[in-house]
Structure formats: structure tokens, C-alpha cells
Design a protein around this motif. Structure first.
Motif, PDB file in Angstrom:
ATOM      1  N   LEU A 139     -11.100  -2.182 -11.930  1.00 40.07           N
ATOM      2  CA  LEU A 139      -9.912  -3.003 -12.148  1.00 40.07           C
ATOM      3  C   LEU A 139      -9.205  -2.769 -13.482  1.00 40.07           C
ATOM      4  N   ALA A 140      -9.817  -2.028 -14.381  1.00 44.88           N
ATOM      5  CA  ALA A 140      -9.270  -1.864 -15.724  1.00 44.88           C
ATOM      6  C   ALA A 140      -7.831  -1.365 -15.736  1.00 44.88           C
ATOM      7  N   ILE A 158       0.841  -1.202   0.000  1.00 43.15           N
ATOM      8  CA  ILE A 158       0.000   0.000   0.000  1.00 43.15           C
ATOM      9  C   ILE A 158       0.874   1.250   0.000  1.00 43.15           C
ATOM     10  N   ASN A 159       1.876   1.268   0.856  1.00 41.56           N
ATOM     11  CA  ASN A 159       2.700   2.471   1.012  1.00 41.56           C
ATOM     12  C   ASN A 159       3.664   2.702  -0.148  1.00 41.56           C
ATOM     13  N   ARG A 160       4.232   1.651  -0.698  1.00 46.60           N
ATOM     14  CA  ARG A 160       5.265   1.805  -1.726  1.00 46.60           C
ATOM     15  C   ARG A 160       4.750   1.702  -3.153  1.00 46.60           C
ATOM     16  N   GLU A 161       3.684   0.908  -3.342  1.00 43.02           N
ATOM     17  CA  GLU A 161       3.234   0.655  -4.712  1.00 43.02           C
ATOM     18  C   GLU A 161       1.769   1.011  -4.948  1.00 43.02           C
ATOM     19  N   ASP A 162       1.152   1.649  -3.974  1.00 47.28           N
ATOM     20  CA  ASP A 162      -0.242   2.068  -4.092  1.00 47.28           C
ATOM     21  C   ASP A 162      -1.145   0.902  -4.526  1.00 47.28           C
ATOM     22  N   ALA A 163      -1.024  -0.212  -3.819  1.00 47.10           N
ATOM     23  CA  ALA A 163      -1.803  -1.411  -4.139  1.00 47.10           C
ATOM     24  C   ALA A 163      -3.299  -1.129  -4.039  1.00 47.10           C
ATOM     25  N   LEU A 164      -4.050  -1.747  -4.927  1.00 46.49           N
ATOM     26  CA  LEU A 164      -5.501  -1.687  -4.871  1.00 46.49           C
ATOM     27  C   LEU A 164      -5.960  -2.785  -3.920  1.00 46.49           C
ATOM     28  N   VAL A 165      -6.651  -2.411  -2.858  1.00 37.78           N
ATOM     29  CA  VAL A 165      -7.138  -3.368  -1.869  1.00 37.78           C
ATOM     30  C   VAL A 165      -8.651  -3.487  -2.045  1.00 37.78           C
ATOM     31  N   LEU A 166      -9.101  -4.711  -2.280  1.00 38.41           N
ATOM     32  CA  LEU A 166     -10.526  -4.972  -2.461  1.00 38.41           C
ATOM     33  C   LEU A 166     -11.030  -5.789  -1.285  1.00 38.41           C
ATOM     34  N   ILE A 196      -9.713  -1.948   5.959  1.00 36.17           N
ATOM     35  CA  ILE A 196      -8.380  -1.383   5.759  1.00 36.17           C
ATOM     36  C   ILE A 196      -8.538  -0.027   5.091  1.00 36.17           C
ATOM     37  N   ILE A 197      -7.815   0.942   5.593  1.00 42.68           N
ATOM     38  CA  ILE A 197      -7.910   2.308   5.065  1.00 42.68           C
ATOM     39  C   ILE A 197      -7.597   2.302   3.572  1.00 42.68           C
ATOM     40  N   GLY A 198      -8.505   2.868   2.792  1.00 48.18           N
ATOM     41  CA  GLY A 198      -8.335   2.951   1.343  1.00 48.18           C
ATOM     42  C   GLY A 198      -8.888   1.763   0.580  1.00 48.18           C
ATOM     43  N   ALA A 199      -9.339   0.730   1.287  1.00 43.87           N
ATOM     44  CA  ALA A 199      -9.884  -0.461   0.616  1.00 43.87           C
ATOM     45  C   ALA A 199     -11.213  -0.126  -0.049  1.00 43.87           C
ATOM     46  N   LYS A 200     -11.426  -0.718  -1.198  1.00 45.70           N
ATOM     47  CA  LYS A 200     -12.694  -0.567  -1.922  1.00 45.70           C
ATOM     48  C   LYS A 200     -13.570  -1.777  -1.605  1.00 45.70           C
ATOM     49  N   HIS A 201     -14.850  -1.520  -1.386  1.00 47.38           N
ATOM     50  CA  HIS A 201     -15.773  -2.620  -1.105  1.00 47.38           C
ATOM     51  C   HIS A 201     -16.352  -3.143  -2.408  1.00 47.38           C
ATOM     52  N   VAL A 202     -16.257  -4.445  -2.584  1.00 47.72           N
ATOM     53  CA  VAL A 202     -16.865  -5.105  -3.737  1.00 47.72           C
ATOM     54  C   VAL A 202     -17.180  -6.543  -3.330  1.00 47.72           C
ATOM     55  N   LEU A 203     -18.334  -7.016  -3.693  1.00 52.25           N
ATOM     56  CA  LEU A 203     -18.707  -8.398  -3.405  1.00 52.25           C
ATOM     57  C   LEU A 203     -18.026  -9.315  -4.425  1.00 52.25           C
ATOM     58  N   PRO A 204     -17.701 -10.539  -4.036  1.00 52.57           N
ATOM     59  CA  PRO A 204     -17.028 -11.446  -4.977  1.00 52.57           C
ATOM     60  C   PRO A 204     -17.779 -11.612  -6.294  1.00 52.57           C
ATOM     61  N   SER A 205     -19.099 -11.627  -6.242  1.00 55.41           N
ATOM     62  CA  SER A 205     -19.894 -11.787  -7.464  1.00 55.41           C
ATOM     63  C   SER A 205     -19.838 -10.552  -8.363  1.00 55.41           C
ATOM     64  N   GLN A 206     -19.371  -9.430  -7.828  1.00 55.96           N
ATOM     65  CA  GLN A 206     -19.319  -8.184  -8.598  1.00 55.96           C
ATOM     66  C   GLN A 206     -17.938  -7.901  -9.191  1.00 55.96           C
ATOM     67  N   ILE A 207     -16.992  -8.786  -8.985  1.00 55.31           N
ATOM     68  CA  ILE A 207     -15.651  -8.555  -9.522  1.00 55.31           C
ATOM     69  C   ILE A 207     -15.680  -8.746 -11.032  1.00 55.31           C
ATOM     70  N   GLU A 208     -15.372  -7.681 -11.727  1.00 62.00           N
ATOM     71  CA  GLU A 208     -15.328  -7.691 -13.182  1.00 62.00           C
ATOM     72  C   GLU A 208     -13.933  -7.287 -13.620  1.00 62.00           C
ATOM     73  N   LEU A 217      -9.215 -13.403 -11.337  1.00 63.66           N
ATOM     74  CA  LEU A 217      -8.379 -12.307 -11.817  1.00 63.66           C
ATOM     75  C   LEU A 217      -7.106 -12.819 -12.495  1.00 63.66           C
ATOM     76  N   VAL A 218      -6.531 -13.875 -11.978  1.00 58.44           N
ATOM     77  CA  VAL A 218      -5.335 -14.458 -12.607  1.00 58.44           C
ATOM     78  C   VAL A 218      -5.684 -14.960 -14.005  1.00 58.44           C
ATOM     79  N   LYS A 219      -6.830 -15.635 -14.135  1.00 57.75           N
ATOM     80  CA  LYS A 219      -7.264 -16.127 -15.447  1.00 57.75           C
ATOM     81  C   LYS A 219      -7.520 -14.981 -16.419  1.00 57.75           C
ATOM     82  N   ALA A 220      -7.880 -13.813 -15.901  1.00 63.26           N
ATOM     83  CA  ALA A 220      -8.150 -12.648 -16.748  1.00 63.26           C
ATOM     84  C   ALA A 220      -6.865 -11.908 -17.118  1.00 63.26           C
ATOM     85  N   GLY A 221      -5.717 -12.392 -16.641  1.00 66.74           N
ATOM     86  CA  GLY A 221      -4.448 -11.794 -17.043  1.00 66.74           C
ATOM     87  C   GLY A 221      -3.798 -10.858 -16.044  1.00 66.74           C
TER      88      GLY A 221
END
Length: 142
Positions: free
Chosen positions: A88-89, A49-57, A70-82, A113-117
Motif C-alpha cells: 500500500l505504500a 481498474i481500466n482507467r486509473e489502475d486501481a489497486l483491488v484488495l 477479480i482479475i488483478g486483485a491482491k489477496h490480503v486478510l483484513p488483519s494483514q492490512i498495513e 486506511l482513511v485514518k492512515a491518510g
């Protein structure tokens, strides 16, 4: 070695159980090596988070998310991950870390997400519970 063979002959059920457990452990470890994502400790996540500005879901329910996330985390349900969705684009090459309650349900989303590249996917090892056990801060509300 002779004693081991004697034991195996005298205790065939225990020997089969030991063989089964050994094979299960080996299979699990080999699968973990090739799954395409890694377990991330709370300390590693803090660094990402601090060094690479990781996206936390945060994949937990809305109520749990609002109680503490977690501070800065985005809320998304597993079924809504696109993988091609707006959130995520831009993160295909960036670190993306998935957080759930115990570190178990995030695995399926990570595989998707791994399967999506996506190249740098992580799952918080132990989920939000490990974050709290490490004494790290949580934000409340949305």
C-alpha cells in the motif's frame, strides 16, 4: 396534521417505533456521508481498474479467493492490512478498492486506511456477489 396527532395519541408505541426508525435512518445516512470512503458499484470498479489502475484488495479467505477473484486483485486478510506496508505504500493517492464477500467486513479496513491518510478508498458495494451478479469475470487460483 390533526389526524397525525390523533394517531400519535392513540398509538404511542407505534409512534415511538416510527420516531426511532426515522432517527436510525437519518443517523446512518449522515454517518455514510462522512465516513471517508465510498461504496463502488461493479461498473464503477471496472472503470477504476481500466482507467486509473486501481489497486483491488480481496479480503476474503484464501480458499474463497482461489475459487474466484477479480482479475488483478491482491489477496490480503483484513488483519494483514498495513497502511505503510509494501503493498500500500505507493497507493496513498491512487484508488484502492476493498472487496469482501458481501460488502460488510471491508468497512473496518476502509476506515483504517482513511485514518492512515489514504484519499481514494472504496468498498465494492455488495461484495464479490455483486460482481458475479453483474456477470463480470473472475480469475481462479492464486
Amino acid at each position: 396534521m390533526d389526524r397525525l396527532l390523533d394517531f400519535a395519541q392513540a398509538n404511542p408505541l407505534l409512534s415511538l417505533a416510527l420516531l426511532g426508525l426515522t432517527l436510525a435512518i437519518v443517523y446512518t445516512e449522515i454517518r455514510r456521508l462522512f465516513r471517508g470512503y465510498k461504496a463502488v458499484s461493479p461498473a464503477q470498479l471496472t472503470e477504476l481498474i481500466n482507467r486509473e489502475d486501481a489497486l483491488v484488495l480481496d479480503l476474503r479467505g484464501q480458499g474463497d479467493y482461489e475459487k474466484g477473484h477479480i482479475i488483478g486483485a491482491k489477496h490480503v486478510l483484513p488483519s494483514q492490512i498495513e497502511p505503510e506496508g509494501k503493498l500500500l505504500a505507493k497507493a496513498k493517492e491512487s484508488p484502492v478498492v476493498l472487496v469482501d464477500a458481501a460488502g460488510i467486513t471491508a468497512s473496518a479496513a476502509a476506515e483504517k486506511l482513511v485514518k492512515a491518510g489514504f484519499k481514494r478508498i472504496g468498498v465494492l458495494d455488495g461484495g464479490i456477489g455483486s460482481w458475479q451478479s453483474a456477470g463480470l469475470p473472475l480469475a481462479k487460483g492464486r
